[in-house]
Design an enzyme around this catalytic site. Structure first.
Site, PDB file in Angstrom:
ATOM      1  N   HIS A 266       0.795  -1.278   0.448  1.00 50.11           N
ATOM      2  CA  HIS A 266      -0.084   0.248  -0.185  1.00 50.11           C
ATOM      3  C   HIS A 266       1.086   1.094  -0.228  1.00 50.11           C
ATOM      4  CE1 HIS A 266       1.003  -0.089   3.937  1.00 50.11           C
ATOM      5  NE2 HIS A 266       0.786   0.847   4.349  1.00 50.11           N
TER       6      HIS A 266
ATOM      7  N   HIS B 277       1.648   6.755  -0.651  1.00 48.20           N
ATOM      8  CA  HIS B 277       0.815   6.480   0.457  1.00 48.20           C
ATOM      9  C   HIS B 277      -0.600   5.828  -0.280  1.00 48.20           C
ATOM     10  CE1 HIS B 277      -1.082   4.651   4.134  1.00 48.20           C
ATOM     11  NE2 HIS B 277       0.016   4.820   4.429  1.00 48.20           N
TER      12      HIS B 277
END
Length: 254
Positions: free
Chosen positions: A61, A76
């Site tokens: 992620h 992110h």
């Protein structure tokens, strides 16, 4: 030697948002650094500049890249997406790979992230801002992955292109100090981490010594969210502090 200018392209296509509008204190309060965020219109993440992949989290992620001029960028994807444990994400690079701007990094299922995480908004952070002379942000409302300039900066000439390897026992003192500031090992029910922060389930939040914790140079900020006390450390360091905690304390880890 003249300062080096670096252009950071948009890693995903979508709407540009201010960091202050991201509903997560780590990003909105710029604990990790300055930058912008993007509300993605599709799930393709590409390299925003030429450089080395210095970190890609196992849950895929988040990815960190160090550009050729020394600038460090963290992408992110979504908020609290670490809890998805990689579901809906696929990575095409690994730590140590060299990438060029526009190369594919990660794909993700936008709808699944919207359903299972706190949001799909994607912060793009410059994590070594102290090494920069300036940071210019785009005024565009929409950006295209790998084509639109998102950020521009001048990087100080003396910035090193490589980070020294961690030495044995590194961060053991800091890990112990964090545990002590949280009320000691007996006050920590379980500990885990993501790409930017340590996360703790505590038995008694009243035992936290906030002033002691925030006086630690390694701590960029802390807050309570979703039943976890979160201590922001930063990419490339948080995993080393966590490893030191594993070796130096009896805290139960997840």
């Amino acid at each position: 030697m003249a300062n080096k200018q670096e252009t950071i392209l948009a890693p995903v296509s979508g709407q540009v948002k201010k960091l202050e509008d991201v509903p997560d204190p780590t990003f909105s309060q710029k604990m990790m650094g300055d930058g912008l965020a993007i509300e993605p219109s599709e799930g393709n993440v590409v390299a925003p500049l030429n450089g080395e992949v210095v970190q890609i989290f196992p849950t895929k992620h988040a990815v960190g890249i160090r550009g050729d001029a020394g600038i460090e960028v963290l992408i992110h994807i979504g908020l609290d997406t670490v809890n998805m444990d990689g579901e809906g994400f696929e990575a095409y690079v690994g730590q140590g790979d060299y990438v060029k701007a526009g190369d594919p990094l990660i794909t993700f299922d936008v709808d699944l992230v919207r359903k299972k995480a706190k949001g799909v908004i994607t912060p793009v952070i410059i994590t070594n801002g102290d090494d920069l002379d300036a940071l210019e942000k785009t005024d565009d409302g929409e950006v295209e992955a790998g084509k639109s300039a998102l950020l521009k900066t001048n990087v100080k000439a003396e910035v090193e292109s490589e980070t020294p390897a961690a030495s044995a026992g590194e961060y053991s003192e800091e890990a112990g100090a964090i545990v002590a500031a949280l009320g000691g090992e007996d006050n920590i029910s379980v500990a885990t981490h993501c790409v930017t922060r340590l996360r703790f389930a505590l038995n008694d939040e009243g035992k936290i010594n906030n002033s002691k914790l925030e006086n630690l140079d390694i701590v960029k900020g802390s807050f309570m969210a979703n039943g976890q006390f979160q201590v922001v450390i930063g990419q490339g360091t948080v995993d080393k502090v966590y490893a030191a905690m594993v070796n130096e304390t009896a805290v139960e880890l997840s």
